[in-house]
Enzyme design. Structure first.
Site, PDB file in Angstrom:
ATOM      1  N   HIS A  98       0.834  -1.205   0.000  1.00 28.11           N
ATOM      2  CA  HIS A  98       0.000   0.000   0.000  1.00 28.11           C
ATOM      3  C   HIS A  98       0.867   1.252   0.000  1.00 28.11           C
ATOM      4  O   HIS A  98       1.909   1.292   0.646  1.00 28.11           O
ATOM      5  CB  HIS A  98      -0.951   0.025   1.208  1.00 28.11           C
ATOM      6  CG  HIS A  98      -0.268  -0.112   2.529  1.00 28.11           C
ATOM      7  ND1 HIS A  98       0.151  -1.317   3.026  1.00 28.11           N
ATOM      8  CD2 HIS A  98       0.065   0.811   3.458  1.00 28.11           C
ATOM      9  CE1 HIS A  98       0.714  -1.136   4.217  1.00 28.11           C
ATOM     10  NE2 HIS A  98       0.680   0.150   4.494  1.00 28.11           N
ATOM     11  N   HIS A 100       0.787   5.304   0.851  1.00 23.83           N
ATOM     12  CA  HIS A 100       0.075   6.355   1.583  1.00 23.83           C
ATOM     13  C   HIS A 100       0.146   7.652   0.792  1.00 23.83           C
ATOM     14  O   HIS A 100       1.232   8.069   0.391  1.00 23.83           O
ATOM     15  CB  HIS A 100       0.748   6.631   2.931  1.00 23.83           C
ATOM     16  CG  HIS A 100       0.725   5.502   3.913  1.00 23.83           C
ATOM     17  ND1 HIS A 100      -0.122   5.479   4.990  1.00 23.83           N
ATOM     18  CD2 HIS A 100       1.460   4.362   3.993  1.00 23.83           C
ATOM     19  CE1 HIS A 100       0.106   4.379   5.709  1.00 23.83           C
ATOM     20  NE2 HIS A 100       1.062   3.687   5.128  1.00 23.83           N
TER      21      HIS A 100
HETATM   22  P1  AMP Z   1       1.532   0.746   7.411  1.00 23.42           P
HETATM   23  O1  AMP Z   1       2.018   1.139   8.763  1.00 23.42           O
HETATM   24  O2  AMP Z   1       2.289   1.436   6.299  1.00 23.42           O
HETATM   25  O3  AMP Z   1       1.465  -0.760   7.223  1.00 23.42           O
HETATM   26  O4  AMP Z   1       0.074   1.340   7.303  1.00 23.42           O
HETATM   27  C1  AMP Z   1      -1.088   0.638   7.516  1.00 23.42           C
HETATM   28  C2  AMP Z   1      -2.188   1.670   7.497  1.00 23.42           C
HETATM   29  O5  AMP Z   1      -3.418   0.997   7.334  1.00 23.42           O
HETATM   30  C3  AMP Z   1      -2.283   2.505   8.781  1.00 23.42           C
HETATM   31  O6  AMP Z   1      -2.094   3.871   8.453  1.00 23.42           O
HETATM   32  C4  AMP Z   1      -3.698   2.206   9.270  1.00 23.42           C
HETATM   33  O7  AMP Z   1      -4.338   3.343   9.825  1.00 23.42           O
HETATM   34  C5  AMP Z   1      -4.390   1.734   8.019  1.00 23.42           C
HETATM   35  N1  AMP Z   1      -5.508   0.830   8.238  1.00 23.42           N
HETATM   36  C6  AMP Z   1      -5.521  -0.320   8.954  1.00 23.42           C
HETATM   37  N2  AMP Z   1      -6.736  -0.895   8.925  1.00 23.42           N
HETATM   38  C7  AMP Z   1      -7.528  -0.092   8.154  1.00 23.42           C
HETATM   39  C8  AMP Z   1      -8.884  -0.146   7.728  1.00 23.42           C
HETATM   40  N3  AMP Z   1      -9.713  -1.138   8.101  1.00 23.42           N
HETATM   41  N4  AMP Z   1      -9.355   0.863   6.964  1.00 23.42           N
HETATM   42  C9  AMP Z   1      -8.545   1.867   6.587  1.00 23.42           C
HETATM   43  N5  AMP Z   1      -7.251   1.965   6.934  1.00 23.42           N
HETATM   44  C10 AMP Z   1      -6.742   1.001   7.713  1.00 23.42           C
END
Ligand code: AMP
Ligand code: ZN
Length: 134
Positions: A98, A100
């Site tokens: 993913h 950001h």
């Molecule tokens: P990372 O730390 O780069 O793996 O980011 C994971 C991101 O996913 C975090 O910013 C979380 O806030 C986001 N996240 C986790 N679960 C969900 C969800 N159900 N809907 C939207 N965002 C999510």
């Protein structure tokens, strides 16, 4: 599969979807750094950038650019940071690739990471080590 982002793509978990095409999907991050913080993911499960085949990358970057422009306008941002954490050492928590898109507002007070320094000659040594693998 237990992957939370795969479940979002399949509609098994709700999300605030902002974009979808054949291969990619974008939705609001549930814990935004700034309002409008958006995640762009491939619909297919890849762990991170290292897992993604080359033929996916052009389309991925095109979607990231398209969604970034909409985020900028939609939340009236002054800029965006585009960040991708790859592997847990880099802060990757969700193990489905993913990117950001983080809207930035002038004076929002978010600090960039601290900058370090190289010792004399170290920069060249580090550069040579990297180039070895290209
Ligand atoms: P990372 O730390 O780069 O793996 O980011 C994971 C991101 O996913 C975090 O910013 C979380 O806030 C986001 N996240 C986790 N679960 C969900 C969800 N159900 N809907 C939207 N965002 C999510
Ligand atoms: Zn997944």
């Amino acid at each position: 599969m237990g992957c939370i982002f795969c479940k979002i793509v399949r509609g098994e978990i709700p999300c605030s979807k902002v974009f979808e095409n054949e291969k990619f999907f974008a939705f609001l991050d549930i814990g935004p750094i700034n309002k409008g913080h958006t995640l762009v993911i491939p619909k297919k499960h890849y762990k991170n950038l290292f897992d993604m085949p080359e033929e996916e990358l052009k389309g991925y970057m095109e979607v990231i650019q398209k969604v970034s422009k909409a985020v900028m306008k939609g939340v009236d941002a002054d800029g965006v940071n585009i960040n991708m954490s790859n592997e847990s050492a880099a802060g990757q928590v969700v193990m489905h690739a993913h990117v950001h898109i983080i809207p930035r507002i002038k004076g929002d007070g978010l600090k960039l990471w601290p900058q370090g320094k190289y010792k004399e000659g170290e920069m060249q040594t580090v550069r040579d080590k990297i180039v070895n693998y290209l």
